[in-house]
Design a protein around this motif. Structure first.
Motif, PDB file in Angstrom:
ATOM      1  N   THR A  10       0.837  -1.199   0.000  1.00 20.54           N
ATOM      2  CA  THR A  10       0.000   0.000   0.000  1.00 20.54           C
ATOM      3  C   THR A  10       0.874   1.252   0.000  1.00 20.54           C
ATOM      4  OG1 THR A  10      -1.746  -1.144   1.206  1.00 20.54           O
ATOM      5  CG2 THR A  10      -1.797   1.248   1.247  1.00 20.54           C
ATOM      6  N   VAL A  11       0.486   2.230  -0.797  1.00 19.42           N
ATOM      7  CA  VAL A  11       1.172   3.530  -0.849  1.00 19.42           C
ATOM      8  C   VAL A  11       0.222   4.580  -0.262  1.00 19.42           C
ATOM      9  CG1 VAL A  11       2.260   5.267  -2.327  1.00 19.42           C
ATOM     10  CG2 VAL A  11       2.399   2.830  -2.934  1.00 19.42           C
ATOM     11  N   SER A  12       0.745   5.423   0.601  1.00 20.13           N
ATOM     12  CA  SER A  12      -0.108   6.437   1.230  1.00 20.13           C
ATOM     13  C   SER A  12       0.626   7.758   1.366  1.00 20.13           C
ATOM     14  CB  SER A  12      -0.603   5.957   2.605  1.00 20.13           C
ATOM     15  OG  SER A  12       0.490   5.737   3.480  1.00 20.13           O
ATOM     16  N   ARG A  13      -0.142   8.802   1.674  1.00 18.95           N
ATOM     17  CA  ARG A  13       0.399  10.134   1.935  1.00 18.95           C
ATOM     18  C   ARG A  13      -0.229  10.692   3.201  1.00 18.95           C
ATOM     19  NH1 ARG A  13      -0.530  13.957  -3.103  1.00 18.95           N
ATOM     20  NH2 ARG A  13      -2.599  13.026  -3.165  1.00 18.95           N
ATOM     21  N   LEU A  14       0.396  11.710   3.764  1.00 23.94           N
ATOM     22  CA  LEU A  14      -0.177  12.451   4.886  1.00 23.94           C
ATOM     23  C   LEU A  14      -0.563  13.837   4.404  1.00 23.94           C
ATOM     24  CD1 LEU A  14       2.290  11.525   7.795  1.00 23.94           C
ATOM     25  CD2 LEU A  14      -0.020  10.659   7.444  1.00 23.94           C
ATOM     26  N   GLY A  15      -1.779  14.263   4.751  1.00 24.50           N
ATOM     27  CA  GLY A  15      -2.238  15.584   4.345  1.00 24.50           C
ATOM     28  C   GLY A  15      -1.300  16.685   4.800  1.00 24.50           C
ATOM     29  N   ARG A  16      -1.160  17.698   3.973  1.00 24.14           N
ATOM     30  CA  ARG A  16      -0.249  18.805   4.255  1.00 24.14           C
ATOM     31  C   ARG A  16      -1.000  20.037   4.743  1.00 24.14           C
ATOM     32  NH1 ARG A  16       4.239  19.329  -0.613  1.00 24.14           N
ATOM     33  NH2 ARG A  16       5.703  17.760   0.184  1.00 24.14           N
ATOM     34  N   SER A  17      -0.302  20.867   5.486  1.00 22.27           N
ATOM     35  CA  SER A  17      -0.865  22.152   5.883  1.00 22.27           C
ATOM     36  C   SER A  17      -1.141  22.981   4.632  1.00 22.27           C
ATOM     37  CB  SER A  17       0.126  22.883   6.800  1.00 22.27           C
ATOM     38  OG  SER A  17      -0.371  24.147   7.150  1.00 22.27           O
ATOM     39  N   GLY A  18      -2.279  23.631   4.608  1.00 21.46           N
ATOM     40  CA  GLY A  18      -2.649  24.440   3.454  1.00 21.46           C
ATOM     41  C   GLY A  18      -3.444  23.685   2.409  1.00 21.46           C
TER      42      GLY A  18
END
Length: 483
Positions: free
Chosen positions: A417-425
């Motif tokens: 599984t590939v994932s990301r973390l939401g960024r500020s802005g």
């Protein structure tokens, strides 16, 4: 039904999406620092676009206004974070010698709904049941954190009346939380700077189920209108959380007849629910899916073509974990946010170090190999988190097992599984929100990369290729093709 709160997280029971994920739009900006609220799986995912109602932050000296919340639905927002710095007065007096950073202190209040006597509530939720629940939750968090987080009851269990006993809206649940806190900390604790849960301290309010509220039961989902839990969410993530509270359904007349109560859902479900809410208390956002329309599944966090399908990750504690029998593991990216992922468990690959082949153990295993790959796109600076998900003891009978077709265009399955973390802005994801990158064509995407397949980031500067994915180990090749 999407409860994407400013600092309140909500877990509700629901059904699957009736429409494809491609219908999910980008959520409207709220103008306030966005954070997530737990929700149950796919249902109501399109609600991520709804506006939110906020009330004043009690850190500014304004109490939560009951009248302002009377008409709020479960998807409205409420801000709250403990104003107590360090340990509370009560904790300093009762655990003065406690200096172990791994210990999180818990004050428990058991609610007595108006439809039963206090004696009856005490029979359904015994002190021994509460301690067993905390022991199971603590054991889970100890395993996930490498013994860096555990929970210990630090005071007597209080038993409180609930007034009208209602818990069908956020406001009514908050009233139960206030009553529970008052029994431990005194009146007006929710705005006090000296009384209430302090650093690494939690108030837990437990509320019993109605008779018949069980999977397949005649009143399934009737208790609290389907809400399983609610938890406060601070502004930052970390195991040294600034103090919080959690509400969870626990115990009931159906399960109380069993000699082994935790074999019944009215008791067993609270393990994952409370573990989830305590995760929010430590600042963790939800795990879900970042859905972007078109041929690019990982557009920028300011793209107008993306939306966060909140909670649509049943394989993560912070997703729709309630769907599991047993408690799903915590994803590596979430563990890293908390600061509890051992350095040996993560490999970071950048362009400077060149292409690399990484062998990953399944994330729930404890071996000498890493369980998390963190690859950096050299053009965008975006981190991509890669882990190998395998059966871990949690089962999904209510979903028909795995793979699970969550929507007409999306399937959840074990694998890389590939994932990301939401960024500020971001205009469509909350900072720190853990989002799986869906793979494949938009009309038939899935949560994992299969053996022999590749994923290239939107910039074209980072490519991840799965060379192998056996029962316990996956091999992933990281290259930088356009740099």
């Amino acid at each position: 039904m999407q409860a994407r709160a400013i600092t309140v997280a909500l877990l509700v029971t629901a059904t699957l999406l009736a429409e494809p994920l491609a219908a999910v739009g980008a959520p409207a900006a709220t103008g306030a620092p966005p954070t997530s609220a737990a929700t149950s799986g796919a249902a109501g995912a399109a609600g991520a676009a709804s506006d939110r109602t906020t009330v004043d932050d009690p850190r500014d000296g304004t109490a939560l206004d009951d009248a302002a919340l009377d008409d709020t639905a479960l998807d409205d927002t409420v801000r709250w974070q403990s104003a107590v710095t360090g340990s509370s007065d009560r904790a300093r007096s009762t655990l003065r010698a406690q200096t172990d950073r791994s210990v999180h202190r818990v004050d428990v209040a058991v609610a007595t709904p108006h439809w039963m006597t206090r004696n009856r509530a005490a029979q359904l939720v015994r002190n021994a049941d509460v301690d067993a629940l905390l022991s199971k939750v603590s054991a889970y968090w100890s395993r996930q954190s490498g013994a860096r987080i555990r929970f210990v009851r630090s005071s007597d269990i209080e038993r409180v009346d609930t007034g009208d006993g209602s818990c069908t809206t956020t406001n009514r649940i908050l009233r139960q939380v206030k009553r529970g806190g008052r029994a431990h900390y005194g009146a007006d604790w929710i705005t006090s700077r000296t009384r209430g849960p302090g650093t690494r301290e939690h108030l837990v309010v437990l509320f019993p189920y109605l008779r018949g509220d069980r999977p397949g039961g005649p009143r399934e989902g009737d208790t609290c209108d389907g809400t399983l839990g609610l938890g406060s969410l601070p502004s930052t993530a970390g195991r040294d959380n600034p103090g919080g509270w959690s509400f969870s359904l626990f115990g009931g007349p159906d399960g109380a007849t069993r000699s082994a109560r935790f074999t019944h859902p009215q008791y067993a479900t609270a393990v994952s629910t409370l573990a989830h809410e305590l995760g929010h208390n430590m600042g963790l956002e939800h795990s879900g899916v970042g859905w972007c329309t078109g041929g690019v599944p990982d557009r920028s966090f300011t793209s107008s073509r993306c939306g966060a399908v909140e909670g649509l990750d049943p394989m993560d504690l912070m997703g729709a974990d309630f769907a599991a029998v047993g408690t799903a593991p915590l994803s590596g990216a979430q563990r890293k946010r908390l600061g509890v992922l051992p350095a040996a468990d993560v490999v970071t690959v950048t362009k400077k170090g060149g292409a690399r082949t990484v062998r990953l153990d399944a994330r729930h295993r404890s071996t000498s190999r890493p369980t998390l790959l963190r690859a950096v796109d050299p053009k965008t600076g975006q981190y991509y988190y890669v882990e190998f998900r395998r059966p871990s003891g949690a089962r999904y009978p209510s979903l028909g097992g795995m793979p699970w077709r969550a929507a007409s265009d999306y399937t959840v399955a074990y694998g890389v599984t590939v994932s990301r973390l939401g960024r500020s802005g971001s205009t469509w994801a909350y900072p720190g929100e853990h989002l799986v990158v869906p793979m494949g064509k938009e009309s038939r995407r899935h949560s994992n990369l299969s053996k022999g397949s590749s994923f290239t980031t939107r910039s074209g500067a980072l490519r991840l290729t799965v060379r192998s994915a056996d029962d316990g180990v996956a091999t992933v090749r990281v290259t930088f093709p356009r740099t």
